[in-house]
Motif scaffolding. Structure first.
Motif, mmCIF file in Angstrom:
data_model
loop_
_atom_site.group_PDB
_atom_site.id
_atom_site.type_symbol
_atom_site.label_atom_id
_atom_site.label_comp_id
_atom_site.label_asym_id
_atom_site.label_seq_id
_atom_site.Cartn_x
_atom_site.Cartn_y
_atom_site.Cartn_z
ATOM 1 N N ARG A 1 31.910 -23.547 -27.856
ATOM 2 C CA ARG A 1 31.426 -23.742 -28.942
ATOM 3 C C ARG A 1 30.043 -24.111 -28.844
ATOM 4 N N GLU B 1 36.451 -21.629 -29.127
ATOM 5 C CA GLU B 1 37.076 -20.773 -30.142
ATOM 6 C C GLU B 1 37.928 -19.694 -29.270
ATOM 7 N N ASP C 1 42.597 -22.323 -30.716
ATOM 8 C CA ASP C 1 41.107 -22.989 -30.904
ATOM 9 C C ASP C 1 41.501 -24.377 -30.613
#
Length: 223
Positions: free
Chosen positions: A134, A174, A169
């Protein structure tokens, strides 16, 4: 004769190629028999389980199909060199994992290195998941990205160490794709794509190849 099907897709924002081959081996039951007779030992390093040698004929039989399945998506290929290939079974309990085993990983940095996973359990559906970091947005890690990625990741896990296997996740990653395991299914993808075995929280991680998450894992170089 085992029916084969080859599905090609692109995953994530970086549109990395992923090939799914169903009906990969002509006689998967024979491979299970070979695994039952093989001597498994601790994999060491980063793999959370045990490994054993393959029958000598496996790669000879499968490499022509691998070459056809790679197609043009992975770039020019005059020959395929086998770097490593073994039977593998995930056996380590989630609370026994070291920090590296609780995170998505890559197996090599180069675009010319290909990972192969061949699922050989008739009942286990724990497949393989692919991820985006992320903070950096990275879905692949090469030599240029590695210093930035590992510096930021080190700070993140120091603040909040991850728990257990990663299959979905999280605060740090992710999931960009998931392929479930299926009997005699194989995956091909570049080794520098962030990925992890998608091991369920309640998975029973048997060491017996007759009932465990039996796979063949191989690392190839295209030249």
């Amino acid at each position: 004769m085992m029916t084969q099907s080859i599905t090609r897709r692109q995953i994530g924002n970086e549109a990395e190629p992923l090939v799914v081959i169903d009906g990969f081996a002509s006689d998967p039951d024979a491979l299970r028999t070979a695994a039952a007779e093989a001597v498994f030992v601790s994999a060491g390093q980063h793999y959370p389980g045990i490994r054993a040698a393959l029958p000598d004929t496996y790669l000879r039989d499968q490499l022509p199909l691998v070459a056809r399945a790679l197609g043009r998506e992975f770039g020019p290929c005059r020959r395929i060199r086998v770097v490593d290939a073994q039977f593998s079974i995930v056996t380590m309990a989630p609370d026994a994992l070291d920090i590296r085993q609780r995170l998505p990983h890559v197996d090599a940095y180069g675009r010319d290195r290909i990972a192969l996973i061949h699922y050989l359990s008739p009942t286990n559906r724990d497949g393989t998941a692919f991820f985006r970091h992320r903070d950096t947005g990275f879905e692949t890690i090469d030599e240029t990205r590695a210093p930035v990625f590992f510096e930021r990741l080190g700070s993140e896990i120091a603040a909040a160490p991850p728990q257990g296997y990663i299959a979905d996740d999280t605060a740090l990653f992710e999931r960009t794709a998931l392929v479930d395991a299926a009997y005699n299914r194989a995956l091909l993808y570049r080794s520098y794509v962030l990925h992890s075995g998608a091991i369920a929280d309640d998975a029973v991680l048997w060491s017996d190849p007759a009932v465990g998450r039996l796979t063949i894992t191989a690392f190839l170089a295209i030249e």
